[in-house]
Scaffold this active site. Structure first.
Site, PDB file in Angstrom:
ATOM      1  N   LEU A 289      65.109  64.272 -11.444  1.00  0.00           N
ATOM      2  CA  LEU A 289      64.667  65.665 -11.553  1.00  0.00           C
ATOM      3  C   LEU A 289      64.931  66.322 -12.900  1.00  0.00           C
ATOM      4  O   LEU A 289      64.538  67.458 -13.113  1.00  0.00           O
ATOM      5  CB  LEU A 289      65.266  66.495 -10.410  1.00  0.00           C
ATOM      6  CG  LEU A 289      64.843  66.007  -9.020  1.00  0.00           C
ATOM      7  CD1 LEU A 289      65.433  66.899  -7.940  1.00  0.00           C
ATOM      8  CD2 LEU A 289      63.326  65.908  -8.875  1.00  0.00           C
TER       9      LEU A 289
ATOM     10  N   ASN B  10      62.703  55.262  -2.829  1.00  0.00           N
ATOM     11  CA  ASN B  10      61.810  54.516  -3.732  1.00  0.00           C
ATOM     12  C   ASN B  10      62.581  53.479  -4.529  1.00  0.00           C
ATOM     13  O   ASN B  10      62.117  52.352  -4.706  1.00  0.00           O
ATOM     14  CB  ASN B  10      61.079  55.477  -4.671  1.00  0.00           C
ATOM     15  CG  ASN B  10      59.889  56.125  -3.999  1.00  0.00           C
ATOM     16  OD1 ASN B  10      58.852  55.493  -3.809  1.00  0.00           O
ATOM     17  ND2 ASN B  10      60.046  57.389  -3.617  1.00  0.00           N
TER      18      ASN B  10
ATOM     19  N   HIS C 265      54.985  61.064  -8.745  1.00  0.00           N
ATOM     20  CA  HIS C 265      54.965  62.466  -8.326  1.00  0.00           C
ATOM     21  C   HIS C 265      54.286  62.556  -6.963  1.00  0.00           C
ATOM     22  O   HIS C 265      53.235  61.938  -6.760  1.00  0.00           O
ATOM     23  CB  HIS C 265      54.215  63.311  -9.364  1.00  0.00           C
ATOM     24  CG  HIS C 265      54.280  64.770  -9.064  1.00  0.00           C
ATOM     25  ND1 HIS C 265      55.410  65.521  -9.301  1.00  0.00           N
ATOM     26  CD2 HIS C 265      53.382  65.610  -8.489  1.00  0.00           C
ATOM     27  CE1 HIS C 265      55.194  66.767  -8.903  1.00  0.00           C
ATOM     28  NE2 HIS C 265      53.969  66.845  -8.402  1.00  0.00           N
TER      29      HIS C 265
ATOM     30  N   GLU D 292      54.158  56.084  -1.305  1.00  0.00           N
ATOM     31  CA  GLU D 292      54.976  55.725  -2.474  1.00  0.00           C
ATOM     32  C   GLU D 292      55.569  54.329  -2.302  1.00  0.00           C
ATOM     33  O   GLU D 292      55.509  53.500  -3.213  1.00  0.00           O
ATOM     34  CB  GLU D 292      56.087  56.765  -2.678  1.00  0.00           C
ATOM     35  CG  GLU D 292      55.545  58.129  -3.050  1.00  0.00           C
ATOM     36  CD  GLU D 292      56.620  59.165  -3.342  1.00  0.00           C
ATOM     37  OE1 GLU D 292      56.364  60.053  -4.168  1.00  0.00           O
ATOM     38  OE2 GLU D 292      57.712  59.098  -2.746  1.00  0.00           O
TER      39      GLU D 292
HETATM   40  C1  GAR Z   1      59.730  61.196  -4.081  1.00  0.00           C
HETATM   41  O1  GAR Z   1      58.838  61.671  -3.108  1.00  0.00           O
HETATM   42  C2  GAR Z   1      59.189  61.460  -5.469  1.00  0.00           C
HETATM   43  O2  GAR Z   1      57.794  61.426  -5.548  1.00  0.00           O
HETATM   44  C3  GAR Z   1      59.694  62.865  -5.711  1.00  0.00           C
HETATM   45  O3  GAR Z   1      60.995  62.848  -5.197  1.00  0.00           O
HETATM   46  C4  GAR Z   1      61.032  61.997  -4.048  1.00  0.00           C
HETATM   47  C5  GAR Z   1      62.270  61.120  -4.147  1.00  0.00           C
HETATM   48  O4  GAR Z   1      62.473  60.430  -2.944  1.00  0.00           O
HETATM   49  N1  GAR Z   1      59.639  63.190  -7.113  1.00  0.00           N
HETATM   50  C6  GAR Z   1      59.341  64.396  -7.566  1.00  0.00           C
HETATM   51  O5  GAR Z   1      59.112  65.349  -6.811  1.00  0.00           O
HETATM   52  C7  GAR Z   1      59.280  64.521  -9.078  1.00  0.00           C
HETATM   53  N2  GAR Z   1      58.675  65.755  -9.479  1.00  0.00           N
HETATM   54  P1  GAR Z   1      63.482  59.206  -2.890  1.00  0.00           P
HETATM   55  O6  GAR Z   1      64.805  59.659  -3.495  1.00  0.00           O
HETATM   56  O7  GAR Z   1      63.638  58.922  -1.426  1.00  0.00           O
HETATM   57  O8  GAR Z   1      62.878  58.053  -3.638  1.00  0.00           O
END
Ligand code: GAR
Length: 187
Positions: free
Chosen positions: A85, A14, A104, A174
């Protein structure tokens, strides 16, 4: 120019999309990548794009000033959590009121809260035989995954989905929406 800090603990897909979206943008710039993990993939992405990074430590984040002074000194206006996190402490929320958002990977208020991140979320959604999941972009308050929802998008949970196949579909949503929502909030 609005200066964003992106906070991420993991791979940073992201964060990468957000960096690419705002590259050369006239009004918004990703000025800082913040991580609690010195080995996080997101730091490599920051290096590729020559974006400064800040590695944060537990003690100062939770019991000190939560890096509010450092972020203000770096001229940060807005904080975007992208797979970050740690719970955001009150000191940081106070320093950036209504200026911290999170993404989320589920349809809040369901499947949120402590321990609900990444594939734990998708495993719970599948275990409950949900037909639909999605993403929630929301303001950050002092509780996990609790602040006002700004945007949601949905996708199907398909028969035979595993946490990984559902995660891939959710990541697609996302990547499609997060940067646009940030851009709208900052314009
Ligand atoms: C994403 O899917 C985000 O929504 C989630 O972590 C992932 C990170 O992916 N966030 C949570 O679960 C927060 N509670 P990335 O490092 O590839 O962006």
């Amino acid at each position: 120019m609005k200066r964003i800090a992106v906070f991420a603990s993991g791979a940073g897909s992201n964060a990468r999309k957000i960096i690419e979206h705002f590259k050369g943008h006239e009004a918004v710039t990703v000025a800082l990548i913040v991580s609690n993990k010195p080995t996080a993939g997101v730091l490599q992405i920051a290096a590729e794009h020559h974006i400064p990074t800040l590695i944060i430590e537990k003690e100062q984040f939770f019991r000190g000033n939560a890096y509010a002074d450092e972020l203000k000194e770096a001229g940060i206006d807005f904080i975007v959590l992208a797979g970050f996190l740690w719970k955001v402490p009150a000191a940081l929320i106070k320093a950036f009121p209504k200026q911290i958002i999170n993404i989320h990977p589920a349809l809040l208020p369901n499947y949120g809260g402590k321990g609900m991140y990444g594939n734990f979320v998708h495993a719970a959604v599948i275990a409950n035989n949900e037909k639909e999941s999605g993403i929630s972009i929301h303001y950050v308050d002092e509780l996990y995954d609790h602040g006002a929802v700004i945007f949601q998008a949905t996708c199907e949970v398909k028969p035979g989905d595993t946490p990984d196949t559902l995660a891939a579909r959710i990541h697609g949503l996302e990547h499609q929406h997060y940067s646009n929502v940030i851009e709208q909030l900052l314009s």
